[in-house]
Each structure stands twice: as C-alpha cells, then as structure tokens.
Design a protein around this motif. Structure first.
Motif, PDB file in Angstrom:
ATOM      1  N   UNK A  44     -13.864  -3.154  19.308  1.00 44.42           N
ATOM      2  CA  UNK A  44     -13.637  -1.715  19.450  1.00 44.42           C
ATOM      3  C   UNK A  44     -12.782  -1.144  18.328  1.00 44.42           C
ATOM      4  N   UNK A  45     -11.889  -1.952  17.759  1.00 45.30           N
ATOM      5  CA  UNK A  45     -11.025  -1.533  16.658  1.00 45.30           C
ATOM      6  C   UNK A  45     -11.601  -2.065  15.352  1.00 45.30           C
ATOM      7  N   UNK A  46     -12.386  -1.230  14.681  1.00 43.13           N
ATOM      8  CA  UNK A  46     -13.057  -1.621  13.439  1.00 43.13           C
ATOM      9  C   UNK A  46     -13.048  -0.436  12.478  1.00 43.13           C
ATOM     10  N   UNK A  47     -12.501  -0.562  11.273  1.00 41.20           N
ATOM     11  CA  UNK A  47     -12.516   0.567  10.328  1.00 41.20           C
ATOM     12  C   UNK A  47     -13.942   0.919   9.911  1.00 41.20           C
ATOM     13  N   UNK A  48     -14.272   2.215   9.962  1.00 38.06           N
ATOM     14  CA  UNK A  48     -15.583   2.686   9.508  1.00 38.06           C
ATOM     15  C   UNK A  48     -15.392   3.937   8.654  1.00 38.06           C
ATOM     16  N   UNK A  49     -16.396   4.289   7.883  1.00 42.30           N
ATOM     17  CA  UNK A  49     -16.300   5.404   6.943  1.00 42.30           C
ATOM     18  C   UNK A  49     -16.227   6.748   7.670  1.00 42.30           C
ATOM     19  N   UNK A  50     -15.755   7.758   6.940  1.00 43.00           N
ATOM     20  CA  UNK A  50     -15.665   9.102   7.519  1.00 43.00           C
ATOM     21  C   UNK A  50     -17.028   9.627   7.930  1.00 43.00           C
ATOM     22  N   UNK A  51     -18.044   9.397   7.099  1.00 38.90           N
ATOM     23  CA  UNK A  51     -19.391   9.877   7.411  1.00 38.90           C
ATOM     24  C   UNK A  51     -19.916   9.237   8.695  1.00 38.90           C
TER      25      UNK A  51
END
Length: 483
Positions: A44-51
């Motif tokens: 659930x805690x995973x960095x993803x891009x703004x887009x």
C-alpha cells in the motif's frame, strides 16, 4: 450554453486561484518525507509518479457520481450548475485537499484515525463503523451499475449476473494485490478513456449547439423543484462527497512530495466537477425538456441517458467508447472502495498488510456481505449511500477545520462548507422516509438547532486541543515500516 461554458471556465480558474490559496494556507513542506518512502511496504505504501497518482485519484473518487448524480440533478435545472461550480471549488476540492494532505502528515492515516486524533477518541469508533458501511454500500452499488450498463451495451444478450460475478472477481484481485500491480498500471489508461469520453460529449454539445438552459431568475429551476436539501444529496461526487475522504489516503500513501498535493487532490476534484457539468448539460438539453428527461429516467435510469447521449453526439463507435468510459468509473471506484475498507479495518485492528493471508481474511468477509447487499433494491441502497456519503463529508470538513484551528490558520475555509452541509444532513435524515419522515419545517428547525449544538461542542474541543498543543503531524523519526 453561456452558463455551461462559464461554469467550466470558473472551475478551471478556481484551481489556479482558490486552489493556490488553499495550498498556501495549508503550508506545503517540500523537504518533508512522505509515507510512501518512510512506511514503504511494497503493498500500500509505494512511491508513484504525479501523473499516475492523479489519474488514480480521479478514478478512485469518480465512480458513477459525476455522471449519474448530475444526470438526476439535471431535473433541478440550471441550479444544478451553481451547486457543481460553487460546491466543487469551495467545498469538494477543499475537502479532498485537506483530507489528503493531513493524511500525508499522519502516516497516510484514514479518516477514522484522523477523526480520533482531531475530534476525540470516541469518534474513531463511530467514524470507523460509518466509513466501512459507506464503503460497503459504494462497493455494492458500483457492482450493480456497471453490470447494468454492460448488459445494455450487449443488447441484453449477456445476463447481468454474469457481469456481476466477473466484476466481483476483479475486485477481489485488485483489493489484494499491491497498489502498483493493477491500479498503478491500468488506471492511467482508464483515466485517459474517461477524460476523452467526457470531453467528447462536451465538445459535441457545443458543436451541435445543444439548447442547454441558461441561468436566470425565471429559469432557476423547473416547477419549483425542492432544491433544499435534496439537490445536495442528488449531486454529490461532482460537488462534494465524503466518499473521497475514504479514497485520498490510498494516494497519500503513494505521493512522493507534498507539493504534488494540489494537482492530485484539489485538481482532480476540479476535473470531476467539469465531468459533472458536461453530463448535467447533456441531460438538460437532449431530451425535449425536463418532462422528457424525467420519462427516460423513469424508464431506463441514468444509464439510458448515458447511452443515448453518447450515441447521438459521438456516433456508434464514439458512443460505445464513451459508454465504456462511464462503465470504467464505477468499477475503478468499487475496487478501491473495498481496498479502503480493508485498509481501514487493518489500521483499526493494527494488522500489518504485507502478508497476503492478512489481507485475505479481512477482505473476503467484506465481499460476502456485499454479495448479500446486491439483493437489495438499488434505489434504497442509493438513498442510504447519499446520506452516509454527505455525513462523512461533514466529518472530514470538521477534521480539516480542527487541524487549521489548532495551527492558528483560517479554519473557516473548511468550517463554513462543513456547517452548511451539516444543516442539510440533519434536515435530510429528519425529513426523508429513510429517516424519520418529519414535516420539513420541523426538519429545518432540527437541522439548525442540531448544528448550533455541534458547533458549540466543536469550538469547546478546538480550544482544548489548541491549549494542549495536539500535534498536527507525526514525527517522522518515530515512524516504523508498515511491513
């Protein structure tokens, strides 16, 4: 047409002006690490891009709300445009931004945890039960509506129950897998389809010169339709929706930097408002007046409006793609509704979610309950959902107001829309048959008196919280991995 175009222009201007004001008021800390990194667990805690986060947020919060709600709200005439624009800029987008940003500052906490911290520990248990109930209703409603649309799209050749079963299978998989496996990979494409389909309908309305009603004192709403409080429960996701408060923590756990918050939370609510404006305009202008619209709604529901509007404006192929874009909406909100319910229960019981078995035993009972709920009449489910939805929005707005009050900032930006909606929520449940069925004048009196009492309690709690220096954010150094 001028009212419609002016409304869309105001929504866009609102993002660049009031949205910027709210961002500055909150106070972004660009250097502060976010839960996506500090609590990274691979699920659930995973960095993803703004887009990616923006498209996922849009699809999470959209559901059928910005389509079906405005279509039914079109029966109230151009007054619907006012609520979409004003509600979206000053209530809905503020609600979404504050919920998302406060969650980021507090380990990606869901609304029950935030309510416990800022409104009192008792509220944790109340809001927890309320949020899970709301998410179950949303998940169930968003199984039924896309299944019905798919049934229409196949001209009835495939039974509805087959689509319901297929959607449930997808929901189970999407709820259990890490957020970047299905949601992170597919939603950007689904988001593009949603935006293109809505913009296609919008451009079609302008090009064909559709007779969209203009706002005037004489044309404010047809046949003296009872706007208060019903309009505010008919059009929710396109203006203000508590369901969004259950969805923003999904993305608060994947956001890389606080500065991205205005685009993701405030901006996607504005995008949803534009979608709502387009479908409200289509419903008002394409069916020979309000009586024609009412007849089609009675015969085939909002789905029939979507199908016919899309086909007329975009042709057979374009219309089919537009309908598919609308079908995507509830499916991509339904899966995250169940995902949010799993996360809220896990947080409440303090169960880490890295192991599949831990996710499984929480999620499966939720799906079992939802299967039972699908047997209840859709219209009854929708009425209870509408009230629970806006009651949740009030709680989230009061959480935002409390946060800003403790921070000694302008808390009225959240308290004013929260107070307005609180009056509506109390009056609605007192007056409607799903509640107490009291006369409207009694319901209004109850709404005002109840709101005054709750405001007194709010300020009493707010002064105590400020005096006790309740921390607005968690110390990152004390955060442990969610694994």
């Amino acid at each position: 047409m001028y009212t419609f175009l002016a409304g869309i222009a105001l929504l866009i201007i609102g993002y660049f002006t009031y949205g910027k004001f709210i961002e500055k008021l909150f106070g972004v800390k660009q250097e502060r690490a976010t839960p996506a990194y500090v609590n990274a667990d691979g699920v659930d805690y995973i960095p993803m891009s703004t887009a990616k986060n923006s498209f996922i947020q849009l699809l999470n919060i959209a559901g059928t709300g910005p389509v079906f709600g405005p279509i039914m709200g079109a029966l109230y005439g151009p007054a619907a445009f006012i609520w979409i624009v004003v509600g979206c800029i000053f209530a809905g987008a503020v609600h979404d931004y504050l919920t998302g940003m406060i969650s980021i500052r507090n380990r990606g906490a869901h609304l029950p945890e935030l309510a416990s911290k800022f409104l009192g520990k008792v509220m944790k248990h109340i809001v927890n039960a309320f949020a899970v109930l709301l998410l179950l209703l949303v998940g169930t409603v968003f199984v039924s509506t896309p299944a019905s649309l798919l049934h229409l799209l196949t001209d009835g050749s495939v039974a509805v129950w087959i689509f319901i079963a297929a959607i449930f299978v997808y929901y189970i998989v999407a709820t259990l897998l890490p957020v970047d496996k299905i949601i992170g990979r597919l939603y950007p494409y689904f988001g593009a389809l949603l935006l293109l389909s809505a913009l296609g309908v919008g451009v079609g309305l302008v090009v064909t010169g559709a007779p969209i009603p203009e706002l005037s004192l004489q044309n404010f709403h047809p046949d003296h339709a009872p706007i208060f409080p019903l309009l505010f429960f008919t059009i929710t996701c396109g203006a203000l929706s508590g369901f969004h408060a259950t969805q923003t923590p999904i993305i608060s756990r994947t956001t890389k930097k606080e500065k991205e918050g205005r685009k993701i939370f405030y901006g996607m609510m504005i995008a949803e408002g534009i979608i709502a404006m387009i479908w409200a305009a289509a419903a008002m202008s394409m069916f020979d007046g309000y009586q024609g619209l009412s007849d089609i709604l009675a015969a085939g529901g909002p789905g029939a409006i979507v199908s016919e509007s899309s086909t007329v404006l975009l042709g057979a192929i374009g219309g089919t793609l537009a309908v598919l874009g609308v079908i995507v909406l509830p499916i991509t909100s339904g899966d995250t509704a169940f995902r949010s319910a799993r996360m809220i229960i896990a947080d409440y019981l303090k169960i880490a979610q890295k192991k599949l078995s831990s996710r499984l035993w929480i999620a499966l009972p939720l799906f079992a309950i939802s299967v039972v709920l699908t047997q209840i009449d859709f219209n009854i489910l929708w009425r209870y959902f509408s009230w629970a939805n806006q009651a949740t929005a009030v709680i989230a707005l009061f959480v935002g107001a409390m946060y800003l009050y403790i921070a000694k900032k302008n808390y009225f930006v959240s308290l004013i829309p929260g107070t307005f909606m609180l009056v509506m929520v109390i009056a609605y449940i007192l007056s409607q048959q799903i509640g107490f069925g009291l006369p409207m004048n009694v319901a209004w009196a109850g709404g005002v008196i109840g709101t005054i009492i709750l405001l007194v309690l709010f300020f009493k709690a707010a002064k105590k919280a400020r005096a006790n220096n309740v921390p607005l954010e968690e110390d990152i150094s004390n955060w442990d991995s969610a694994a």
